[in-house]
Write a protein that holds these residues in place. Sequence first.
Motif, short mmCIF file in Angstrom:
data_model
loop_
_atom_site.label_atom_id
_atom_site.label_comp_id
_atom_site.label_asym_id
_atom_site.label_seq_id
_atom_site.Cartn_x
_atom_site.Cartn_y
_atom_site.Cartn_z
N THR A 88 -72.06 51.66 37.40
CA THR A 88 -71.46 53.46 38.39
C THR A 88 -70.70 52.26 40.00
OG1 THR A 88 -73.28 54.59 39.28
CG2 THR A 88 -71.70 54.56 37.20
N LEU A 89 -71.25 51.71 40.15
CA LEU A 89 -71.47 51.12 41.97
C LEU A 89 -70.67 49.93 41.67
CD1 LEU A 89 -75.04 51.95 42.59
CD2 LEU A 89 -73.37 53.50 43.23
N ALA A 93 -69.62 48.07 45.14
CA ALA A 93 -70.48 47.02 45.51
C ALA A 93 -69.15 45.34 45.66
CB ALA A 93 -71.26 46.65 44.59
N ILE A 94 -68.34 45.20 45.06
CA ILE A 94 -67.79 44.15 46.02
C ILE A 94 -66.39 44.90 46.77
CG2 ILE A 94 -64.79 43.49 44.31
CD1 ILE A 94 -65.93 43.44 42.08
N LEU A 95 -66.41 46.10 46.66
CA LEU A 95 -65.13 45.92 47.88
C LEU A 95 -65.79 45.97 49.57
CD1 LEU A 95 -62.75 47.70 49.71
CD2 LEU A 95 -64.31 50.00 49.27
N ILE A 96 -67.60 46.70 49.52
CA ILE A 96 -68.36 46.31 49.85
C ILE A 96 -68.49 44.82 50.59
CG2 ILE A 96 -70.38 46.76 51.51
CD1 ILE A 96 -70.51 49.53 49.84
N THR A 97 -68.88 44.21 49.71
CA THR A 97 -69.56 42.57 49.84
C THR A 97 -68.14 42.35 50.35
OG1 THR A 97 -70.94 42.98 48.22
CG2 THR A 97 -70.11 40.77 49.20
N THR A 98 -66.67 42.48 49.56
CA THR A 98 -65.99 42.08 50.42
C THR A 98 -65.75 42.16 51.30
OG1 THR A 98 -65.19 41.64 48.25
CG2 THR A 98 -63.48 41.22 50.22
#
Length: 177
Positions: A88-89, A93-98
């Motif tokens: 679900t994350l 996770a991709i948005l925050i990391t990028t």
Amino acid sequence: MQNLIMTLQLSNLLIYLLGGTTIGLLMLFTGIPAAPLAGALLGAGFVSLSGRLDAAQWPVGTRTAVEIAIGTVIGTGLTRESFEQLQTLWRPAILITTTLVLTGIVVGLWSSRLLGLDPLVALLGAAPGGISGMSLVGAELGVGAAVAALHAVRLITVLLLLPLIVRLLGPLGLMNP
């Protein structure tokens, strides 16, 4: 003569370890997450900044052993539950990391240009990594102390401010889903 040099190097290393261990243990009482790590960095840093000792000479293979230990500690936190949560994350996770990586690059390059900071130090110092990991990467590239200093300031600031911000935002209903 060689034995005397080795004894002095070992004595210096023990004093650095004592400084790091003492402040690291004292920081346990603050309740701040990762306080022992930040405290050990500060303690060893104070010893180094005193200018009374030569730089610590770590035995061959120590850095590799520390990297393995840190990787193992981090790896033990990866549980089946954490992988299940990624179902679900993964999008956040991709948005925050990028966002953090791109922001780190922009802030690093901007800091380098605006403040005259070495570009490598600025990029690694602005990177969204943990102090231990980024310091080790910096050390491999010859800029470990500077990267550690930048991350220590960031980490201590975040660890002191975020709990306060969370407490302030809680009554406003901004921390409730």
